[in-house]
Design a protein around this motif. Structure first.
Motif, PDB file in Angstrom:
ATOM      1  N   ASN A  11      36.222  21.768  51.654  1.00 47.87           N
ATOM      2  CA  ASN A  11      37.349  22.093  50.792  1.00 47.87           C
ATOM      3  C   ASN A  11      37.060  21.596  49.399  1.00 47.87           C
ATOM      4  O   ASN A  11      36.427  20.460  49.180  1.00 47.87           O
ATOM      5  N   ARG A  12      37.309  22.247  48.408  1.00 44.83           N
ATOM      6  CA  ARG A  12      37.042  21.940  47.081  1.00 44.83           C
ATOM      7  C   ARG A  12      38.194  21.430  46.346  1.00 44.83           C
ATOM      8  O   ARG A  12      39.309  22.255  46.171  1.00 44.83           O
ATOM      9  N   VAL A  13      38.128  20.100  45.745  1.00 48.17           N
ATOM     10  CA  VAL A  13      39.140  19.656  44.818  1.00 48.17           C
ATOM     11  C   VAL A  13      38.386  19.760  43.412  1.00 48.17           C
ATOM     12  O   VAL A  13      37.390  19.073  43.312  1.00 48.17           O
ATOM     13  N   VAL A  14      39.397  20.028  42.502  1.00 47.43           N
ATOM     14  CA  VAL A  14      38.955  19.877  40.866  1.00 47.43           C
ATOM     15  C   VAL A  14      40.149  19.224  40.429  1.00 47.43           C
ATOM     16  O   VAL A  14      41.327  19.520  40.470  1.00 47.43           O
ATOM     17  N   VAL A  15      39.777  18.011  39.453  1.00 50.24           N
ATOM     18  CA  VAL A  15      40.762  17.194  38.911  1.00 50.24           C
ATOM     19  C   VAL A  15      40.482  17.463  37.391  1.00 50.24           C
ATOM     20  O   VAL A  15      39.585  17.272  36.828  1.00 50.24           O
ATOM     21  N   VAL A  16      41.673  17.820  36.688  1.00 50.22           N
ATOM     22  CA  VAL A  16      41.458  18.002  35.407  1.00 50.22           C
ATOM     23  C   VAL A  16      42.039  16.703  34.510  1.00 50.22           C
ATOM     24  O   VAL A  16      43.495  16.385  34.612  1.00 50.22           O
ATOM     25  N   ALA A 241      36.230  20.870  28.375  1.00 52.05           N
ATOM     26  CA  ALA A 241      37.640  21.182  28.114  1.00 52.05           C
ATOM     27  C   ALA A 241      37.869  22.421  29.029  1.00 52.05           C
ATOM     28  O   ALA A 241      37.019  23.517  28.941  1.00 52.05           O
ATOM     29  N   VAL A 242      39.023  22.421  29.623  1.00 56.62           N
ATOM     30  CA  VAL A 242      39.412  23.591  30.532  1.00 56.62           C
ATOM     31  C   VAL A 242      40.323  24.611  29.857  1.00 56.62           C
ATOM     32  O   VAL A 242      41.213  24.095  28.895  1.00 56.62           O
ATOM     33  N   LYS A 243      40.163  25.777  29.792  1.00 59.65           N
ATOM     34  CA  LYS A 243      40.639  26.883  28.983  1.00 59.65           C
ATOM     35  C   LYS A 243      41.849  27.359  29.811  1.00 59.65           C
ATOM     36  O   LYS A 243      43.035  27.253  29.285  1.00 59.65           O
ATOM     37  N   GLU A 268      36.221  26.106  28.562  1.00 55.42           N
ATOM     38  CA  GLU A 268      36.077  26.549  26.973  1.00 55.42           C
ATOM     39  C   GLU A 268      34.459  26.862  27.003  1.00 55.42           C
ATOM     40  O   GLU A 268      34.367  27.996  25.926  1.00 55.42           O
ATOM     41  N   ASP A 269      33.623  26.410  27.544  1.00 55.01           N
ATOM     42  CA  ASP A 269      32.185  26.643  27.360  1.00 55.01           C
ATOM     43  C   ASP A 269      31.605  27.682  28.323  1.00 55.01           C
ATOM     44  O   ASP A 269      30.554  28.253  28.565  1.00 55.01           O
ATOM     45  N   ASP A 293      49.496  29.625  28.295  1.00 53.22           N
ATOM     46  CA  ASP A 293      48.190  30.083  28.215  1.00 53.22           C
ATOM     47  C   ASP A 293      47.278  29.427  29.258  1.00 53.22           C
ATOM     48  O   ASP A 293      46.350  30.126  29.721  1.00 53.22           O
ATOM     49  N   PHE A 294      47.531  28.090  29.506  1.00 57.17           N
ATOM     50  CA  PHE A 294      46.850  27.329  30.595  1.00 57.17           C
ATOM     51  C   PHE A 294      46.798  27.690  31.848  1.00 57.17           C
ATOM     52  O   PHE A 294      45.936  27.542  32.762  1.00 57.17           O
ATOM     53  N   PHE A 295      48.055  28.329  32.248  1.00 55.00           N
ATOM     54  CA  PHE A 295      48.239  28.827  33.837  1.00 55.00           C
ATOM     55  C   PHE A 295      48.412  30.215  33.976  1.00 55.00           C
ATOM     56  O   PHE A 295      49.220  30.614  33.172  1.00 55.00           O
TER      57      PHE A 295
END
Length: 507
Positions: A11-16, A241-243, A268-269, A293-295
């Motif tokens: 299971n994968r979790v990403v925290v922003v 940075a998350v786009k 962003e990259d 735009d973020f979601f």
């Protein structure tokens, strides 16, 4: 319903966001196969940010632990890590009911260049504290008399005008000027431009913990740095940075069509991260500006509305270093009163000419042996945002002028150096912290904290979870609210990941 037990270890979790909410969430997560924490800035800590200044440290963001006592998780964590001084550990300090912001030994200067009568100052302060306390009593009221804290306080002051200053005109004017300063201080505490923007009915929901506010001897950043050091290497990616966050999708790793992920985080990259769950801990100021735009797809209307309605303002600091102090050794707070002001008069909207009048005064950084002779000024709202657009030289020159006016000393030396925060200009923050604005309520905070998808029967629950100070109903605007919110979302995920069926515990 799909059985998710197969491959749950993967299971994968990403925290922003690597503020206290994000760091706290990652520390608490169990049962996830892989956890990544993505931070837009070059450092962790978010709105906790300590910088070197003069001979010591300057807290650009969070300054004090508010209510350092056993019920405060930031205090408990800092104590466990050994980051606090001996004073903070004293039991009588932890038990003191300070009401959130204990008074410091102070001197109050008026704009006529004189020290104001301590009695006049404390009379006005006591009255203001009484009015603010009564403003908290409308919590749960069906029909509050007015919509905002500012309107309520002003109406109560108006009622008392004849009795102010013992009925003497000069004394009354001075009391009104001091009350105007009290309102500005409350703007700093609430992180708002005006108390007219802060909703009256929910105002009493905010909880102040017991304990005398304390600071970190090694800087507030020592806490996130310590939290960071407990995480496995490679967990945290800085300058990431998350786009956009695409959710409710079906995404595959290259070459692996057997496993699909509901969420795709694009940076962003150009880097992308596929995940089963994403914990979003970005500030409300950022969400206000970017949530459309973020979601992808956009957030449900109810959540978008909560983001729009809740308040998020700016409270900045201006640090000034002096060769020699012009204040007495025992003074810890220098207050500023513009004697021609009144809470019953409309404030000037000419920011260029009058921005500095929003400054409530200066805290003396303690101890001088560590910090040098440094004052830390506080200023909130639109004036604070205007200050961010000025150069250091302009801020320094204005502060010198203000201090010469207040002390009545035209030869008061210019400060040696200046440093100020600029939270509104910060692209990933866009302000300081949240408040419950007119037109919103504590329910909006709960809506903001609600995970998505909303359907509890969805076979892929908890794709998006939300944390951060603005998602804590009673501790919003605080570091302890942020930390608790991160823990809350980690535990929500832990319950899902540790349940045999994996798809029945969406709460």
């Amino acid at each position: 319903m799909e059985d998710r037990s197969r491959g749950r270890s993967r299971n994968r979790v990403v925290v922003v966001g690597a503020g206290l909410a994000g760091l706290g969430a990652v520390q608490r997560l169990r049962g996830a196969g892989s956890v990544r924490l993505l931070e837009a800035a070059a450092r962790a800590g978010g709105r906790v940010c300590t910088r070197p200044f003069a001979s010591g440290l300057a807290e650009m963001g969070a300054h004090w632990i508010h209510g350092p006592s056993p019920g405060n998780p930031v205090f408990c964590l800092a104590t466990r890590y050994g980051l606090l001084g001996p004073e903070a550990a004293r039991e009588e300090n932890q038990r003191a009911e300070a009401g959130g912001h204990p008074p410091l030994p102070s001197v109050t200067y008026g704009s006529s260049g004189r020290v104001l009568s301590p009695q006049a100052v404390s009379e006005a302060r006591d009255l203001f504290a009484t009015l603010l306390a009564s403003a908290r009593d409308f919590q749960g009221a069906e029909d509050p008399p007015v919509s905002s804290v500012g309107q309520y306080v002003r109406a109560e002051i108006t009622r008392r005008v004849p009795a102010l200053g013992g009925g003497k005109e000069d004394a009354r004017r001075l009391q009104l000027a001091i009350l105007a300063t009290c309102l500005k201080l409350e703007c700093c505490i609430s992180g708002t431009h005006s108390m007219d923007l802060v909703a009256l009915e929910p105002f009493g929901e905010y909880i102040s913990l017991p304990g005398l506010d304390c600071t970190f001897p090694g800087g507030y950043s020592s806490l996130p740095e310590r939290m960071l050091s407990t995480l496995p290497e490679g967990t945290v990616l800085l300058n990431k940075a998350v786009k956009t966050i695409q959710w409710q999708g079906s995404f595959h790793e290259e070459g692996d069509n057997a496993r699909d992920f509901p969420v795709r985080v694009e940076c962003e990259d150009g880097d992308t991260f596929l995940a089963d769950h994403v914990i979003v801990t970005v500030p409300l100021g950022f969400l206000k500006e970017h949530h459309q735009d973020f979601f992808q797809p956009p957030l449900p209307e109810r959540k978008a509305e909560a983001i729009r309605c809740l308040g998020f303002g700016t409270n900045n600091k201006i640090f000034l270093e002096f060769e020699q102090p012009f204040w007495e050794p025992q003074q810890q707070l220098i207050e500023v009163v513009w004697e021609d002001e009144s809470p019953l008069k409309e404030p000037s909207t000419d920011l260029e000419a009058n921005w500095f009048r929003k400054l409530i005064g200066f805290v003396v950084l303690q101890p001088p042996e560590q910090h040098g002779h440094v004052l830390c000024g506080f200023i909130a709202g639109k004036e604070s945002e205007y200050m961010e657009t000025l150069s250091d030289a302009e801020v320094l020159s204005t502060m010198t002028h203000v201090l010469r006016t207040l002390t009545g000393n035209p030869l008061l030396p210019t400060p040696r150096s200046v440093l100020r925060s600029q939270w509104h200009s910060s692209p990933y923050t866009r302000g300081s912290y949240s408040y419950v604005a007119v037109g919103s309520s504590g329910d909006d905070i709960d809506v903001l904290a609600q995970p998505l998808p909303e359907d509890p029967e969805d076979p892929r629950p908890l794709q998006l979870l939300f944390a951060g100070e603005a998602t804590h109903r009673t501790f919003y605007s605080t570091t302890h609210g942020a930390l608790l919110s991160g823990w809350r979302e980690a535990e929500r995920l832990n319950r899902l990941l540790e349940t045999p069926s994996g798809s029945t515990v969406h709460k």
